[in-house]
Enzyme design. Structure first.
Site, PDB file in Angstrom:
ATOM      1  N   LYS A 100       0.737  -1.115  -0.027  1.00 36.21           N
ATOM      2  CA  LYS A 100      -0.020   0.017   0.232  1.00 36.21           C
ATOM      3  C   LYS A 100       0.917   1.371   0.106  1.00 36.21           C
ATOM      4  O   LYS A 100       0.577   2.419  -0.490  1.00 36.21           O
ATOM      5  CB  LYS A 100      -0.876   0.112   1.262  1.00 36.21           C
ATOM      6  CG  LYS A 100      -2.011  -0.972   1.214  1.00 36.21           C
ATOM      7  CD  LYS A 100      -2.828  -1.205   2.577  1.00 36.21           C
ATOM      8  CE  LYS A 100      -3.856  -2.167   2.555  1.00 36.21           C
ATOM      9  NZ  LYS A 100      -4.487  -2.245   3.596  1.00 36.21           N
TER      10      LYS A 100
ATOM     11  N   GLU B  27      -1.982   7.569   8.339  1.00 38.69           N
ATOM     12  CA  GLU B  27      -2.484   8.765   7.457  1.00 38.69           C
ATOM     13  C   GLU B  27      -3.597   9.124   8.055  1.00 38.69           C
ATOM     14  O   GLU B  27      -4.356   8.711   8.872  1.00 38.69           O
ATOM     15  CB  GLU B  27      -2.809   8.000   6.068  1.00 38.69           C
ATOM     16  CG  GLU B  27      -3.909   7.127   6.083  1.00 38.69           C
ATOM     17  CD  GLU B  27      -4.027   6.570   4.499  1.00 38.69           C
ATOM     18  OE1 GLU B  27      -3.189   6.569   3.653  1.00 38.69           O
ATOM     19  OE2 GLU B  27      -5.050   6.097   4.287  1.00 38.69           O
TER      20      GLU B  27
ATOM     21  N   ARG C 296      -6.683  -7.315  -9.248  1.00 36.25           N
ATOM     22  CA  ARG C 296      -7.458  -8.352  -9.551  1.00 36.25           C
ATOM     23  C   ARG C 296      -8.859  -7.988  -9.960  1.00 36.25           C
ATOM     24  O   ARG C 296      -9.603  -6.810  -9.819  1.00 36.25           O
ATOM     25  CB  ARG C 296      -7.300  -9.161  -8.564  1.00 36.25           C
ATOM     26  CG  ARG C 296      -7.992  -8.433  -7.127  1.00 36.25           C
ATOM     27  CD  ARG C 296      -8.208  -9.155  -6.188  1.00 36.25           C
ATOM     28  NE  ARG C 296      -8.255  -8.535  -4.713  1.00 36.25           N
ATOM     29  CZ  ARG C 296      -9.194  -8.012  -4.226  1.00 36.25           C
ATOM     30  NH1 ARG C 296     -10.294  -8.090  -5.254  1.00 36.25           N
ATOM     31  NH2 ARG C 296      -9.288  -7.508  -3.001  1.00 36.25           N
TER      32      ARG C 296
END
Length: 512
Positions: A118, A202, A295
């Site tokens: 990520k 974050e 995906r």
């Protein structure tokens, strides 16, 4: 001419069945793999060929790259479709498929390696001009460092595992005490689930919604976005209900999502299907990139319903080297109506969503206009305790959101599964909730309303039990008077209401 002759699907359950249906429609042969727990599963029965790959635990079967490649070679497969979950986003699996001389139906291992975590995604998004939330540029080394960073960017903050997905290792902290409380726990969860304890921080969006876009790219640098899906209704970061398009977006804001997604795809040369996930605030109108899913997405079916595009077939054709068949402007003209997906999980909402395994003793699918069901079960199927609890995906379509909700209510009533607990009763309550109907919700929707939902579910459970017992006991009393329970009343057929009460109490065939 079909892109491939034979495709192995390295997955199980409803996604394996769904993908194999498209493979067969395209004139190709479908190959299944199965563990010991799945030897009688629906996806095995549906395939043209099936190969055993190991014991029930996924680490010995569906996560065992060597055994899956061996099965593909024995089947003389030309390509491998990973579905979602398991090995679908593993670059080493894509590389193993490629080295074996087969095509991996997804982005190449080279592309996957460009976004390993990520944090890689956040770095690329920043370089591409895709908006990201303020926070750490890399793993946060210590709790002290985390506390200093959180103070700088301001609470609330999200603490996230740098590797992996599925909502694991993601927790919100509203103050320093909460951050201190969750730090070690999240490190442990990340280590157990993904093999690495790395965490990052974050800024949390204010009253966040979870919105994702369907990114599509070919091998020649052409990109389109099949608009967005609203994934805000979730439990502990696990999605439950999705819809397309989002009720929160105007066309102007939608264009921002599309632009942000295309910038990211171009930056890494992405191709095939990918899902860009964002946090969006209704309050501040800020959107923050969260991650790229490399995906086919679980909820891809609702995008298919509102665009008319078969995403699985398109995915296969793009990976085989075909060009993008439409432009963004052409795609915009295809968007119509509204679709909702309900993830039918074998879980007990009254018992903290504990997984429910066992045999399916009764199964009846819904039908009628606007209803689609992707399923991996049938009557007599066994739901094993070793894998994800998702057993089916119920999708509904209407010319607008209100109509889609109406169709959803009917389909949820008509879908009957006995033998295991499911999330169907919860979804019925949500469809009747005024906040959901008005599109007034955030990712905290389930948590905020859990007490009310649990109370209503318990009341319904008690009512069903009392009603069934009353009707059944009445039948026993009539039977003791010389009349058979199945006899007719005064020559007239027994009512469906009475029959249901007897069945509900006398057997495991309970339609809830």
């Amino acid at each position: 001419m079909p892109p491939f002759g034979k495709v192995l699907v390295s997955n199980r359950g409803e996604i394996a069945v769904s993908v194999m249906k498209r493979i067969k429609e395209m004139g190709m042969k479908a190959v299944a793999v199965y563990s010991e727990a799945d030897k009688y599963a629906l996806h095995v029965k549906y395939a043209d060929e099936a190969y055993y790959i190991g014991p029930a635990p996924s680490i010995e079967s569906y996560l065992n790259i060597e055994r899956i490649i061996d099965a593909a070679e024995k089947a003389h497969a030309d390509a491998v479709h990973p579905g979602y979950g398991f090995l679908s986003e593993r670059a080493d699996f894509a590389e193993a498929v490629e080295k074996a001389g087969m095509t991996f139906i997804g982005p190449s291992s080279e592309v996957m390696n460009r976004v390993k975590s990520k944090l890689d995604g956040k770095r690329i998004a920043k370089e591409a001009g895709t908006p990201i939330a303020p926070g750490s540029d890399g793993p946060v080394g210590s709790l002290d460092e985390a506390l200093k960073l959180a103070e700088k960017i301001g609470y609330p903050v999200m603490v996230k595992a740098a590797y992996g997905g599925g909502g694991i290792g993601i927790t919100r902290a509203d103050n320093p005490d909460q951050l201190m409380d969750i730090w070690s726990r999240n490190q442990r969860l990340a280590k157990e689930a993904f093999g690495r304890p790395d965490l990052y921080i974050e800024k949390a969006a204010v009253r966040p919604r979870h919105i994702e876009t369907q990114l599509i790219g070919d091998k020649y640098g052409t990109y389109v976005v099949a608009f967005e899906r609203e994934c805000t209704i979730q439990r502990r970061n696990q999605k439950l209900i999705e819809e397309a398009p989002s009720p929160a977006l105007t066309w102007e804001k939608r264009e921002e999502f599309i632009d942000a997604s295309v910038k990211f795809g171009k930056k890494i040369g992405y191709f095939a299907l990918g899902t860009m996930e964002f946090a969006y605030s209704d309050t501040t109108k800020d959107l923050y990139f969260l991650e790229l899913n490399k995906r086919l997405q679980v909820e891809h079916g609702i995008t298919e319903l509102v665009t008319g595009i078969d995403l699985v077939k398109l995915q296969i054709r793009l990976v085989a080297g075909e060009h993008m068949p439409f432009t963004q402007e052409e795609l915009r003209k295809r968007l119509r109506g509204h679709a909702i997906e309900y993830r039918i999980n074998a879980e007990d909402p009254l018992n903290n969503f504990t997984g429910s395994s066992g045999f399916i003793t009764y199964y009846k699918e819904p039908s009628g206009p606007g209803v689609r069901l992707d399923t991996g079960i049938m009557e007599g199927s066994y739901v094993p305790p070793f894998y994800d609890s998702l057993v089916a995906k119920l999708m509904v379509y209407g010319e607008n959101r209100a109509r889609a909700i109406e169709v959803g209510r009917r389909a949820l009533r008509d879908l009957q599964i006995g033998g295991v607990k499911t999330t169907i009763p919860l979804y019925k309550l949500i469809m009747d909730d005024e906040d959901y109907q008005n599109g007034n919700f955030t990712t905290a929707y389930i948590a905020d309303k859990s007490e009310m939902f649990i109370k209503k579910l318990r009341e319904k459970e008690m009512l069903k039990t009392a009603l069934a017992a009353s009707v059944y006991n009445r039948g026993l009393l009539r039977g003791s008077s010389g009349n058979n329970v199945q006899a007719q009343d005064n020559g007239k057929p027994r009512s469906a209401w009475k029959t249901y009460g007897v069945q509900a109490q006398a057997s495991a065939r309970v339609m809830w």
